[in-house]
Design an enzyme around this catalytic site. Sequence first.
Site, mmCIF file in Angstrom:
data_model
loop_
_atom_site.group_PDB
_atom_site.id
_atom_site.type_symbol
_atom_site.label_atom_id
_atom_site.label_comp_id
_atom_site.label_asym_id
_atom_site.label_seq_id
_atom_site.Cartn_x
_atom_site.Cartn_y
_atom_site.Cartn_z
ATOM 1 N N TYR A 95 0.807 -1.225 0.000
ATOM 2 C CA TYR A 95 0.000 0.000 0.000
ATOM 3 C C TYR A 95 0.842 1.278 0.000
ATOM 4 C CZ TYR A 95 -4.422 -2.430 0.172
ATOM 5 O OH TYR A 95 -5.507 -3.198 -0.172
ATOM 6 N N GLU A 176 -7.533 -28.064 10.763
ATOM 7 C CA GLU A 176 -7.466 -27.418 9.445
ATOM 8 C C GLU A 176 -8.363 -26.185 9.362
ATOM 9 O OE1 GLU A 176 -8.685 -28.196 4.784
ATOM 10 O OE2 GLU A 176 -8.607 -29.920 6.106
ATOM 11 N N ASP A 229 -9.541 -32.427 6.879
ATOM 12 C CA ASP A 229 -10.544 -33.085 6.036
ATOM 13 C C ASP A 229 -9.877 -34.274 5.345
ATOM 14 O OD1 ASP A 229 -12.493 -31.239 6.628
ATOM 15 O OD2 ASP A 229 -12.175 -30.021 4.825
#
EC number: 5.6.2.2
Length: 348
Positions: A95, A176, A229
């Site tokens: 920025y 996760e 997962d």
Amino acid sequence: SSEVLEAIENVIQDVLKSLAQKKAPVLTVANRSDWRNIEFKDSVGLQMIPRCTTKQIRSDCPRSAPKFALMLKILSMIYKMVQSNTYATKRDIYYSDTLLFGSQSVVDDIINDISCMLKIPRRSLHILSTTKGFVAGNLSYTEEDGTKVNCTCGATVSSLNSKDLISHAKFMLIVEKDATFQRLLDDDFCNKLSPCIMITGRGIPDLNTRLLVRKLWDTFQIPVFTLMDADPHGVEIMCIYKYGSVSMSFEAHHLTVPSIKWLGLLPSDLERLNIRKDALIPFTKQDQNKLASIQKRPYIACQPMWKKELEIMAASKLKAEIQVLTSLSSDYLSRVYLPNKLQFGGWL
């Protein structure tokens, strides 16, 4: 800091030398994305080989000249920050001149190249990355400004500049996803079974979350388990914590925890628990490609049990999120699944 300043001065001196000899200056950086530059060591994970192939960022070539200029620009910003003992995030740098840099990913890539070229960890370059990870459980510490933080009260943004770490945790659990992490907090999992520390990188972990996991492991030397997962993406994330990533292999020593164990959700669990087929999700082409690439990686060969699980996943072409366990009962994860796994050694 004098080491950082000296390293930057050496780069600039080389540029000036080339100019004095009427040659086009060149910056040489290691080829970070090339698997041929990576070796696998059981005790460290993926690390860069000493004599790896390099690429040249030339100032006289239209394709690389803009990157050459941006690297010098960021080197000068780092030099000023180290001199004045100030810090900036990668976002602050982007920025400071969005038109010049064009995108955040350009800045991120250049910072990693500079860190690798100077052989200096990013923290020492006075560049911070904003943390997206959370930590909760049996852990308290003091922040740099003297603030005392107690993680038993709920999720705290993982802080790296913490000191006086205190914990009576018996293990660490890396989760996760944020949703599963919050669910386990709601179920008071950190205190119910035995005191533990829970961490989530909310998907692919950022550098700070990985550094924190490593710092806690170095400090407390307790077992570290992962709850992901049962899909190629989850396996990939677990491998980043355990073995590191190709792009950050030059910093593997500070980032990896090779003793990490895979607690769940294992592909073999889906069969063992008789999870209904209609609760599972079919593989996409992307999943198949991702799994095939993971199976070829050097670290899978030395993990026969992991290899077996990946073969089960590949054969079924089905994946499952941790939330699939709620099809058995709403609190199955914290009441049955995790306690049984931890009590009877159901990890790989």
